[in-house]
Scaffold this motif. Sequence first.
Motif, PDB file in Angstrom:
ATOM      1  N   VAL A 169       0.838  -1.200   0.000  1.00  0.00           N
ATOM      2  CA  VAL A 169       0.000   0.000   0.000  1.00  0.00           C
ATOM      3  C   VAL A 169       0.873   1.249   0.000  1.00  0.00           C
ATOM      4  O   VAL A 169       0.601   2.227  -0.714  1.00  0.00           O
ATOM      5  N   SER A 170       1.943   1.214   0.785  1.00  0.00           N
ATOM      6  CA  SER A 170       2.842   2.365   0.871  1.00  0.00           C
ATOM      7  C   SER A 170       3.494   2.649  -0.483  1.00  0.00           C
ATOM      8  O   SER A 170       3.613   3.808  -0.900  1.00  0.00           O
ATOM      9  N   PHE A 203       0.851   3.999  -2.771  1.00  0.00           N
ATOM     10  CA  PHE A 203       0.469   5.356  -2.372  1.00  0.00           C
ATOM     11  C   PHE A 203       1.488   6.387  -2.861  1.00  0.00           C
ATOM     12  O   PHE A 203       1.127   7.487  -3.287  1.00  0.00           O
ATOM     13  N   GLU A 204       2.763   6.025  -2.801  1.00  0.00           N
ATOM     14  CA  GLU A 204       3.815   6.965  -3.202  1.00  0.00           C
ATOM     15  C   GLU A 204       3.644   7.423  -4.645  1.00  0.00           C
ATOM     16  O   GLU A 204       3.719   8.616  -4.945  1.00  0.00           O
ATOM     17  N   ILE A 205       3.388   6.469  -5.550  1.00  0.00           N
ATOM     18  CA  ILE A 205       3.224   6.870  -6.954  1.00  0.00           C
ATOM     19  C   ILE A 205       1.788   7.298  -7.244  1.00  0.00           C
ATOM     20  O   ILE A 205       1.541   8.091  -8.158  1.00  0.00           O
ATOM     21  N   GLY A 206       0.833   6.792  -6.450  1.00  0.00           N
ATOM     22  CA  GLY A 206      -0.559   7.195  -6.649  1.00  0.00           C
ATOM     23  C   GLY A 206      -0.770   8.648  -6.293  1.00  0.00           C
ATOM     24  O   GLY A 206      -1.463   9.389  -7.009  1.00  0.00           O
ATOM     25  N   ALA A 207      -0.168   9.087  -5.187  1.00  0.00           N
ATOM     26  CA  ALA A 207      -0.295  10.485  -4.764  1.00  0.00           C
ATOM     27  C   ALA A 207       0.355  11.413  -5.786  1.00  0.00           C
ATOM     28  O   ALA A 207      -0.153  12.512  -6.072  1.00  0.00           O
ATOM     29  N   LYS A 208       1.486  10.961  -6.337  1.00  0.00           N
ATOM     30  CA  LYS A 208       2.167  11.766  -7.349  1.00  0.00           C
ATOM     31  C   LYS A 208       1.308  11.887  -8.608  1.00  0.00           C
ATOM     32  O   LYS A 208       1.187  12.972  -9.195  1.00  0.00           O
ATOM     33  N   LYS A 209       0.709  10.754  -9.023  1.00  0.00           N
ATOM     34  CA  LYS A 209      -0.168  10.770 -10.188  1.00  0.00           C
ATOM     35  C   LYS A 209      -1.359  11.690  -9.949  1.00  0.00           C
ATOM     36  O   LYS A 209      -1.760  12.441 -10.843  1.00  0.00           O
ATOM     37  N   TRP A 210      -1.902  11.657  -8.763  1.00  0.00           N
ATOM     38  CA  TRP A 210      -3.049  12.515  -8.414  1.00  0.00           C
ATOM     39  C   TRP A 210      -2.685  13.994  -8.566  1.00  0.00           C
ATOM     40  O   TRP A 210      -3.441  14.776  -9.143  1.00  0.00           O
ATOM     41  N   ARG A 211      -1.515  14.356  -8.044  1.00  0.00           N
ATOM     42  CA  ARG A 211      -1.082  15.758  -8.113  1.00  0.00           C
ATOM     43  C   ARG A 211      -0.862  16.218  -9.549  1.00  0.00           C
ATOM     44  O   ARG A 211      -1.081  17.382  -9.892  1.00  0.00           O
ATOM     45  N   ASP A 242      -8.065  -3.957  -4.301  1.00  0.00           N
ATOM     46  CA  ASP A 242      -8.105  -3.672  -2.867  1.00  0.00           C
ATOM     47  C   ASP A 242      -7.035  -2.655  -2.476  1.00  0.00           C
ATOM     48  O   ASP A 242      -7.290  -1.727  -1.702  1.00  0.00           O
ATOM     49  N   VAL A 243      -5.830  -2.822  -3.039  1.00  0.00           N
ATOM     50  CA  VAL A 243      -4.746  -1.877  -2.755  1.00  0.00           C
ATOM     51  C   VAL A 243      -5.080  -0.508  -3.324  1.00  0.00           C
ATOM     52  O   VAL A 243      -4.887   0.524  -2.671  1.00  0.00           O
ATOM     53  N   VAL A 280      -5.456   3.101  -1.340  1.00  0.00           N
ATOM     54  CA  VAL A 280      -4.662   4.282  -1.698  1.00  0.00           C
ATOM     55  C   VAL A 280      -5.571   5.476  -1.967  1.00  0.00           C
ATOM     56  O   VAL A 280      -5.306   6.594  -1.498  1.00  0.00           O
ATOM     57  N   LEU A 281      -6.623   5.258  -2.711  1.00  0.00           N
ATOM     58  CA  LEU A 281      -7.554   6.350  -3.018  1.00  0.00           C
ATOM     59  C   LEU A 281      -8.218   6.881  -1.746  1.00  0.00           C
ATOM     60  O   LEU A 281      -8.471   8.095  -1.627  1.00  0.00           O
TER      61      LEU A 281
END
Length: 212
Positions: free
Chosen positions: A161-162, A165-173, A198-199, A203-204
Amino acid sequence: MMGESVITKIEVQKNNKHRYNIYVDEAYAFSVHEDIMIKHRLQKGKPISADERRGVLSDEERNDAYLKAVRFLGTRPRTNKEVRQKLHAAGYEEAVIDETVRRLETERYVDDRDFAKQWVEQRLRSQHKGKAYLRQELLHKGVGREHVQEALQGIDWEDEVSSAFEIGAKKWRQTSGEPFEKKRKTAAFLLRRGFSNDVVQQVLHKINDINN
């Protein structure tokens, strides 16, 4: 059938101090690695029959394949399949390849089980790849399904998940548009990276908490 001859000269090669040129009856006959020269006790004045010469050359080929494989493994760990492909491309016969790989496995230079574990840990951490992506990479490299499954089961949920999250948050920004559109694009991005639904949902959820 060639009769018995005599080794008349042995000289170290100029560009490789571990290899020696062997002369038989005053003429160059073949070259060998020092390990093979020692094993067969090759020395000046020693008689050498045709059968003995074939034995020397056979051992030389096997030793050469082994050394080539060790150099190949020196840059990074490789799978059984990758080593076999390398030796096959170099022109070695299957029997020599089989023997070489068995020796490498016995000496733990090649260990697909350990390779899978290291690959999963490294790719999850530095490449941010999910289980589905990692599974396909390992299978493509020839790792057995049982080793792949064991390695993937060793992934800690929080670590996965971590990483996501690291690349998901970047993609979101980096994504423009309304929140629902950012959510859709981020989810699709993470799924393509091999993360499970599930992961992705976890993250979302974390991203939503941060942005609200």
